[in-house]
Design an enzyme around this catalytic site. Structure first.
Site, PDB file in Angstrom:
ATOM      1  CG  ASP A 107      70.677  53.427   7.253  1.00 13.72           C
ATOM      2  OD1 ASP A 107      70.898  54.117   8.285  1.00 13.72           O
ATOM      3  OD2 ASP A 107      70.123  52.314   7.287  1.00 13.72           O
ATOM      4  CE  LYS A 158      65.352  46.825  13.267  1.00 16.82           C
ATOM      5  NZ  LYS A 158      66.513  47.528  13.717  1.00 16.82           N
ATOM      6  CG  ASP A 218      65.292  54.048   7.455  1.00 11.78           C
ATOM      7  OD1 ASP A 218      66.236  53.893   6.658  1.00 11.78           O
ATOM      8  OD2 ASP A 218      64.780  53.115   8.091  1.00 11.78           O
TER       9      ASP A 218
HETATM   10  N1  GDD Z   1      80.817  49.453   9.706  1.00  6.43           N
HETATM   11  C1  GDD Z   1      79.700  48.792  10.011  1.00  6.43           C
HETATM   12  N2  GDD Z   1      79.826  47.504  10.459  1.00  6.43           N
HETATM   13  N3  GDD Z   1      78.501  49.402   9.904  1.00  6.43           N
HETATM   14  C2  GDD Z   1      77.397  48.678  10.244  1.00  6.43           C
HETATM   15  C3  GDD Z   1      77.451  47.350  10.683  1.00  6.43           C
HETATM   16  C4  GDD Z   1      78.753  46.732  10.809  1.00  6.43           C
HETATM   17  O1  GDD Z   1      78.903  45.562  11.171  1.00  6.43           O
HETATM   18  N4  GDD Z   1      76.178  46.936  10.937  1.00  6.43           N
HETATM   19  C5  GDD Z   1      75.376  47.975  10.641  1.00  6.43           C
HETATM   20  N5  GDD Z   1      76.104  49.023  10.213  1.00  6.43           N
HETATM   21  C6  GDD Z   1      75.609  50.343   9.819  1.00  6.43           C
HETATM   22  C7  GDD Z   1      74.571  50.322   8.697  1.00  6.43           C
HETATM   23  O2  GDD Z   1      75.206  50.506   7.439  1.00  6.43           O
HETATM   24  C8  GDD Z   1      73.708  51.512   9.021  1.00  6.43           C
HETATM   25  O3  GDD Z   1      74.257  52.701   8.490  1.00  6.43           O
HETATM   26  C9  GDD Z   1      73.750  51.587  10.549  1.00  6.43           C
HETATM   27  O4  GDD Z   1      74.927  50.864  10.942  1.00  6.43           O
HETATM   28  C10 GDD Z   1      72.513  50.973  11.231  1.00  6.43           C
HETATM   29  O5  GDD Z   1      72.365  49.640  10.784  1.00  6.43           O
HETATM   30  P1  GDD Z   1      71.020  49.153  10.058  1.00  6.43           P
HETATM   31  O6  GDD Z   1      71.255  47.730   9.668  1.00  6.43           O
HETATM   32  O7  GDD Z   1      70.615  50.109   8.999  1.00  6.43           O
HETATM   33  O8  GDD Z   1      70.019  49.153  11.282  1.00  6.43           O
HETATM   34  P2  GDD Z   1      68.445  49.434  11.299  1.00  6.43           P
HETATM   35  O9  GDD Z   1      68.076  50.410  10.245  1.00  6.43           O
HETATM   36  O10 GDD Z   1      67.738  48.129  11.287  1.00  6.43           O
HETATM   37  O11 GDD Z   1      68.237  50.088  12.751  1.00  6.43           O
HETATM   38  C11 GDD Z   1      69.083  51.131  13.195  1.00  6.43           C
HETATM   39  O12 GDD Z   1      68.643  52.394  12.690  1.00  6.43           O
HETATM   40  C12 GDD Z   1      67.338  52.836  13.155  1.00  6.43           C
HETATM   41  C13 GDD Z   1      67.081  54.209  12.553  1.00  6.43           C
HETATM   42  O13 GDD Z   1      66.955  54.097  11.184  1.00  6.43           O
HETATM   43  C14 GDD Z   1      69.060  51.142  14.732  1.00  6.43           C
HETATM   44  O14 GDD Z   1      70.050  52.035  15.162  1.00  6.43           O
HETATM   45  C15 GDD Z   1      67.689  51.545  15.278  1.00  6.43           C
HETATM   46  O15 GDD Z   1      67.730  51.628  16.692  1.00  6.43           O
HETATM   47  C16 GDD Z   1      67.284  52.900  14.695  1.00  6.43           C
HETATM   48  O16 GDD Z   1      65.979  53.261  15.135  1.00  6.43           O
HETATM   49 MG    MG Z   2      68.956  51.324   8.665  1.00 14.62          MG
END
Ligand code: GDD
Ligand code: MG
Length: 291
Positions: A107, A158, A218
């Site tokens: 994403d 977080k 993001d």
């Molecule tokens: N296949 C799969 N299965 N993908 C997953 C799963 C899962 O169970 N859980 C999350 N994802 C994918 C999401 O679709 C996304 O592309 C990515 O893993 C990160 O998950 P998010 O749910 O978007 O996390 P976030 O935005 O709260 O935080 C993450 O991204 C930040 C940067 O934007 C973390 O990696 C943070 O450390 C980072 O700073």
């Molecule tokens: Mg995200």
């Protein structure tokens, strides 16, 4: 051959209503699916073998991308039987991985210099390299503390405001050695951010941070989605060159009296009627009629 796993599991609940009927990675950016931009970025660095890790089959994704041949890449779809978390999703794809590989959050729009990231990782003999980017509010991300050599000292997902010591956060791209995946248990939920990275650091493994100054966004909320379009249309992403003012899809009908200014992207099958004014920066989706 270098491979990349893209995590495309997210529902995109914060990006509604765009994601009511469209998977987050298929939401259009400049009229092509978000994921296609990521694939072009990988391909530009010679990474053609791409694994899409997801937990429910996105039919529209398979229909649009197929096996990737028409984009000149090889796509492999890997399904989890239940959401396995970020590291669990990659574990589920482990049989497709051999050498050093990339993992990308699905994403993030990032002008990623994969070649420089890999060089950095290899030179330091890193087990896991985490790409960092600066942000204004680190509390909604994973904060990464490093020493002067770029070695990671702490990873905090977080953090509370009082725990924030740096504005450099996990940009959502990793370069990994395959043996780190031994630490991820099969068939269970497991997180890179909360489990694997802290675990590697506790064991003293070489984990490094590569700081990227390139464009990063993001795309998680409608405001950021809109900002991404403004940035791309205004040329704020170096790696993304829109070389024409007006880009129009096929089968459009634009009346000769239509006045256009700024950068305008017109989707396929659009109609712009007599005396319409199109003031860029502007993206019009497919099959729109402008009176
Ligand atoms: N296949 C799969 N299965 N993908 C997953 C799963 C899962 O169970 N859980 C999350 N994802 C994918 C999401 O679709 C996304 O592309 C990515 O893993 C990160 O998950 P998010 O749910 O978007 O996390 P976030 O935005 O709260 O935080 C993450 O991204 C930040 C940067 O934007 C973390 O990696 C943070 O450390 C980072 O700073
Ligand atoms: Mg995200």
């Amino acid at each position: 051959m270098l491979k990349a796993v893209i995590l495309v599991g997210g529902q995109g609940t914060r990006l509604r209503p765009l994601t009511c009927n469209t998977p987050k990675s298929m939401v259009p950016v400049l009229n092509i699916p978000f994921l296609e931009h990521v694939i072009w970025n990988l391909k530009a660095h010679g990474i053609n073998d791409i694994i899409l890790a997801q937990h429910h089959l996105a039919a529209s994704m398979v229909q649009y991308f197929g096996d990737g041949t028409h984009l000149g890449v090889r796509l492999t779809y890997v399904m989890e039987d239940a959401p396995r978390g970020t590291a669990g999703a990659v574990k589920n794809a482990e049989k497709h991985l051999d050498g050093t590989f990339f993992v990308l959050n699905g994403d993030i729009f990032h002008d990623r210099d994969f070649t420089a990231m890999l060089d950095f990782h290899t030179q330091r003999r890193s087990k896991a390299t985490i790409v960092l980017t600066p942000v204004d509010d680190p509390t909604v991300y994973g904060v990464v503390e490093t020493d002067s050599q770029g070695r990671v000292k702490r990873f905090l997902e977080k953090p509370k405001r009082e725990e924030v010591t740096t504005n450099m956060i996990n940009a959502g791209t990793y370069v990994l050695e395959p043996d780190v995946m031994v630490r991820v248990p099969p068939a269970r939920k497991f997180s890179f951010e909360r489990e694997l990275f802290p675990g590697l650091l506790d064991s003293g493994e070489p984990v490094y941070a590569y700081s990227s100054q390139n464009y990063w966004m993001d795309t998680g909320t409608p405001e950021k989605y809109l900002q991404l379009h403004r940035d791309l249309l205004d040329g704020r992403c170096d790696g993304y060159k829109l070389d024409r003012q007006v880009i129009a899809g096929k089968d459009r009908r634009i009346h000769p009296s239509v006045r256009m200014s700024g950068r305008v992207i017109i989707g396929e099958g659009c109609v712009a009627e007599k005396d319409a004014k199109l003031n860029g920066p502007l993206v019009i989706g497919a099959q729109c009629r402008i009176g």
